[in-house]
Design a protein around this motif. Sequence first.
Motif, PDB file in Angstrom:
ATOM      1  N   ALA A 193       0.965  -1.289  -0.100  1.00 41.55           N
ATOM      2  CA  ALA A 193       0.173  -0.117  -0.051  1.00 41.55           C
ATOM      3  C   ALA A 193       0.851   1.233  -0.018  1.00 41.55           C
ATOM      4  N   ALA A 194       1.884   1.199   0.760  1.00 40.39           N
ATOM      5  CA  ALA A 194       2.817   2.384   0.861  1.00 40.39           C
ATOM      6  C   ALA A 194       3.570   2.647  -0.284  1.00 40.39           C
ATOM      7  N   VAL A 195       3.891   1.492  -0.881  1.00 40.32           N
ATOM      8  CA  VAL A 195       4.671   1.671  -2.377  1.00 40.32           C
ATOM      9  C   VAL A 195       3.820   2.046  -3.284  1.00 40.32           C
ATOM     10  N   LEU A 196       2.720   1.680  -3.414  1.00 42.45           N
ATOM     11  CA  LEU A 196       1.807   2.091  -4.385  1.00 42.45           C
ATOM     12  C   LEU A 196       1.314   3.660  -4.296  1.00 42.45           C
ATOM     13  N   GLY A 197       1.151   3.984  -3.098  1.00 42.89           N
ATOM     14  CA  GLY A 197       0.811   5.355  -2.911  1.00 42.89           C
ATOM     15  C   GLY A 197       1.864   6.214  -3.124  1.00 42.89           C
ATOM     16  N   ILE A 198       2.971   5.901  -2.509  1.00 44.89           N
ATOM     17  CA  ILE A 198       4.363   7.093  -2.596  1.00 44.89           C
ATOM     18  C   ILE A 198       4.836   6.800  -4.072  1.00 44.89           C
ATOM     19  N   SER A 199       4.723   5.575  -4.860  1.00 41.82           N
ATOM     20  CA  SER A 199       5.675   5.643  -6.026  1.00 41.82           C
ATOM     21  C   SER A 199       4.750   6.211  -7.092  1.00 41.82           C
ATOM     22  N   LEU A 200       3.316   6.071  -6.873  1.00 41.78           N
ATOM     23  CA  LEU A 200       2.582   6.810  -7.919  1.00 41.78           C
ATOM     24  C   LEU A 200       2.746   8.469  -7.567  1.00 41.78           C
ATOM     25  N   ASN A 201       2.518   8.643  -6.536  1.00 43.01           N
ATOM     26  CA  ASN A 201       2.633  10.213  -6.164  1.00 43.01           C
ATOM     27  C   ASN A 201       4.057  10.692  -6.566  1.00 43.01           C
ATOM     28  N   THR A 202       5.213   9.950  -6.488  1.00 40.59           N
ATOM     29  CA  THR A 202       6.426  10.445  -7.194  1.00 40.59           C
ATOM     30  C   THR A 202       6.287  10.556  -8.497  1.00 40.59           C
ATOM     31  N   MET A 203       5.680   9.414  -9.324  1.00 36.89           N
ATOM     32  CA  MET A 203       5.655   9.456 -10.542  1.00 36.89           C
ATOM     33  C   MET A 203       4.954  10.528 -11.132  1.00 36.89           C
ATOM     34  N   ALA A 204       3.819  11.109 -10.564  1.00 32.94           N
ATOM     35  CA  ALA A 204       3.092  12.202 -11.074  1.00 32.94           C
ATOM     36  C   ALA A 204       3.868  13.542 -10.981  1.00 32.94           C
ATOM     37  N   PHE A 205       4.586  13.595  -9.822  1.00 37.56           N
ATOM     38  CA  PHE A 205       5.641  14.861  -9.550  1.00 37.56           C
ATOM     39  C   PHE A 205       6.591  14.729 -10.479  1.00 37.56           C
ATOM     40  N   SER A 206       7.446  13.687 -10.772  1.00 39.29           N
ATOM     41  CA  SER A 206       8.561  13.626 -11.410  1.00 39.29           C
ATOM     42  C   SER A 206       8.072  13.741 -13.201  1.00 39.29           C
ATOM     43  N   ALA A 207       7.061  13.366 -13.304  1.00 39.53           N
ATOM     44  CA  ALA A 207       6.620  13.314 -14.692  1.00 39.53           C
ATOM     45  C   ALA A 207       6.456  14.760 -15.177  1.00 39.53           C
ATOM     46  N   GLU A 208       6.212  15.661 -14.290  1.00 40.40           N
ATOM     47  CA  GLU A 208       6.171  17.115 -14.524  1.00 40.40           C
ATOM     48  C   GLU A 208       7.507  17.724 -14.802  1.00 40.40           C
ATOM     49  N   ILE A 209       8.371  17.073 -13.870  1.00 42.52           N
ATOM     50  CA  ILE A 209       9.917  17.698 -13.818  1.00 42.52           C
ATOM     51  C   ILE A 209      10.442  17.216 -15.076  1.00 42.52           C
ATOM     52  N   TYR A 210      10.292  15.814 -15.734  1.00 43.64           N
ATOM     53  CA  TYR A 210      10.451  15.385 -16.865  1.00 43.64           C
ATOM     54  C   TYR A 210      10.204  16.131 -18.030  1.00 43.64           C
ATOM     55  N   ARG A 211       8.795  16.676 -17.917  1.00 41.79           N
ATOM     56  CA  ARG A 211       8.302  17.051 -19.044  1.00 41.79           C
ATOM     57  C   ARG A 211       8.632  18.698 -19.055  1.00 41.79           C
ATOM     58  N   ALA A 212       8.862  19.358 -18.066  1.00 42.21           N
ATOM     59  CA  ALA A 212       9.552  20.693 -18.031  1.00 42.21           C
ATOM     60  C   ALA A 212      10.787  20.319 -18.625  1.00 42.21           C
ATOM     61  N   GLY A 213      11.588  19.521 -18.351  1.00 40.85           N
ATOM     62  CA  GLY A 213      13.182  19.502 -18.517  1.00 40.85           C
ATOM     63  C   GLY A 213      13.156  19.257 -20.559  1.00 40.85           C
ATOM     64  N   ILE A 214      12.256  18.505 -20.758  1.00 45.40           N
ATOM     65  CA  ILE A 214      12.200  17.909 -22.227  1.00 45.40           C
ATOM     66  C   ILE A 214      11.760  19.582 -22.871  1.00 45.40           C
ATOM     67  N   GLN A 215      10.735  20.216 -22.368  1.00 40.68           N
ATOM     68  CA  GLN A 215      10.299  21.314 -23.087  1.00 40.68           C
ATOM     69  C   GLN A 215      11.176  22.444 -23.236  1.00 40.68           C
ATOM     70  N   SER A 216      12.359  22.332 -22.126  1.00 44.78           N
ATOM     71  CA  SER A 216      13.004  23.409 -21.910  1.00 44.78           C
ATOM     72  C   SER A 216      14.199  23.300 -23.176  1.00 44.78           C
ATOM     73  N   ILE A 217      14.335  22.347 -23.805  1.00 46.96           N
ATOM     74  CA  ILE A 217      15.246  22.100 -24.881  1.00 46.96           C
ATOM     75  C   ILE A 217      14.927  22.969 -26.131  1.00 46.96           C
ATOM     76  N   GLU A 218      15.344  23.609 -26.966  1.00 47.30           N
ATOM     77  CA  GLU A 218      15.170  24.364 -27.997  1.00 47.30           C
ATOM     78  C   GLU A 218      14.920  23.494 -29.131  1.00 47.30           C
ATOM     79  N   PRO A 219      13.860  24.022 -29.849  1.00 43.64           N
ATOM     80  CA  PRO A 219      13.304  23.229 -30.889  1.00 43.64           C
ATOM     81  C   PRO A 219      13.981  22.723 -32.122  1.00 43.64           C
ATOM     82  N   GLY A 220      15.270  23.743 -32.073  1.00 45.20           N
ATOM     83  CA  GLY A 220      16.540  23.402 -32.899  1.00 45.20           C
ATOM     84  C   GLY A 220      16.855  22.312 -32.927  1.00 45.20           C
ATOM     85  N   GLN A 221      17.231  21.778 -31.589  1.00 42.86           N
ATOM     86  CA  GLN A 221      17.787  20.477 -31.417  1.00 42.86           C
ATOM     87  C   GLN A 221      16.989  19.379 -31.885  1.00 42.86           C
TER      88      GLN A 221
END
Lengths: 236, 237
Positions: free
Chosen positions: B108-136
């Motif tokens: 239960a703890a693993v499901l709760g905490i890892s899904l929560n971490t998944m959601a928060f880190s997904a936003e971090i990854y997305r922001a990172g990917i979007q920060s790359i210039e389109p030229g790349q």
Amino acid sequence: MSACEQHRNIDMYEWDFIAVFSDIDLLALGLLNTLKVTSLALLFGIPLGLMLAVSRLSRFKPLSFSASFIIEFFRTTPPLVQLFWFFFALPILIDIRMTPLIASVLTFSIQSSAFFAEIFRGGIQSIDKGQWEGAKAIGMNYWQSMRRIILPQAVKRMIPAFMERSIELLKTTTLVSTVAYTDLMYQANDLAQKTFRPLEVYTVVAVMYFILIFVFSQVSLLIEHRLARSGESTVR
Amino acid sequence: MNTDWLAAAKARCASMQHNWDFATIIQNWPVLMVGLKGTVWIFLVTVVIGLSTGLIVGICRYAKNRWIRWPATALVEIFRNTPVLVQIIWFYYAFPILTGIDVNPFLAAVLGISLNTMAFSAEIYRAGIQSIEPGQWEAGKAIGMTYSQTMRRIILPVALRRILPALTNRGIEVFKMSTLASVVAYVETLSKAKLIADLNYNPIEAYTAVAILFFVVLYPIVQLTYVLERTLRKSDA
């Protein structure tokens, strides 16, 4: 029980929300208490955070050092440990009658003030040095420049990070249920035991939290876009 | 009336001279270490699951196909906008009724905490990917790379470097979050401290010890993120 039978049993689970909705006033009271703890923690946490931020920026070393220590300590220890400390340990150390509400407000005021302090510090530091010099040039002292020149500009930049942190605070207040303060989470546990309907109760409560927090995050996003359009950089 | 107040003040002063009893904490140190092992174990499992599934969901949120983008967005919004304690408790008490799967405190703890971490880190990854210039992206396309080749060889290496401080911060949050597993009776540091406090009547020492323990473990990592942020800012400039 064979796998097939088990499968059928799951399919036959009858959702029964009537038990939950007939006691919705209990959950409403819990929601109110959740908002109460959150707003009290904000009420005390914001001025405390500002004090910590200004102290950390102070040139007087002992002051800035102790402020840094308080900030780092409350940022790196789990809020649940802090809550247990204030609820179970503090009343032994100083002879006061500790109630769940006092322990909760105390914990979350101090905990969020440590996070707010870093947001405030980032905002204050982001203001161009020339602004300080300008204020000094027209004869303002430190507090006057801070109040009239620096803070009004810094506040605008702090708003997005500040709101994100406040939403985090709202989510963290669920911990108060562990010291038996009757917030939404506590009422949910209570109702789940009374009705034997944990699935419905916890789902309804999760949805309630979701709506509440989602609305707040959308509002904060809207304000953030407004600020971005007005050409204001944001501090994180 | 006056004497009442005086007696209360005296009692307060007397209780202020608390007899510190750290001896029982040292005696029970192995117990606390068993708890710390539980904390580290659940931290490792949730951080690995959370950060890796977060990468997948983060990339999906950036997808052009809406049938990939929308479910990923829903997942992120649901787990970001509900408290993690509600998630853990939901997985412990409600999820088994819905699915018939036996859920122990750890799961239960693993499901709760890892899904929560998944959601928060997904936003971090997305922001990172979007920060790359389109030229790349265009450069990758120009030399004949496919979407996944460009993502893997050009975009992600740069993006991951940029978001390293944010991911480390997330890791610190996860380590602190692991204490919530004690609510569903998973054995970790805080639950062991509570046990010691209840058996020896020394909550001050027990909870202070746990607070110090977390501070000692996390403070160097926090300092590391500051150094990381500074070096990355310098190398980016």
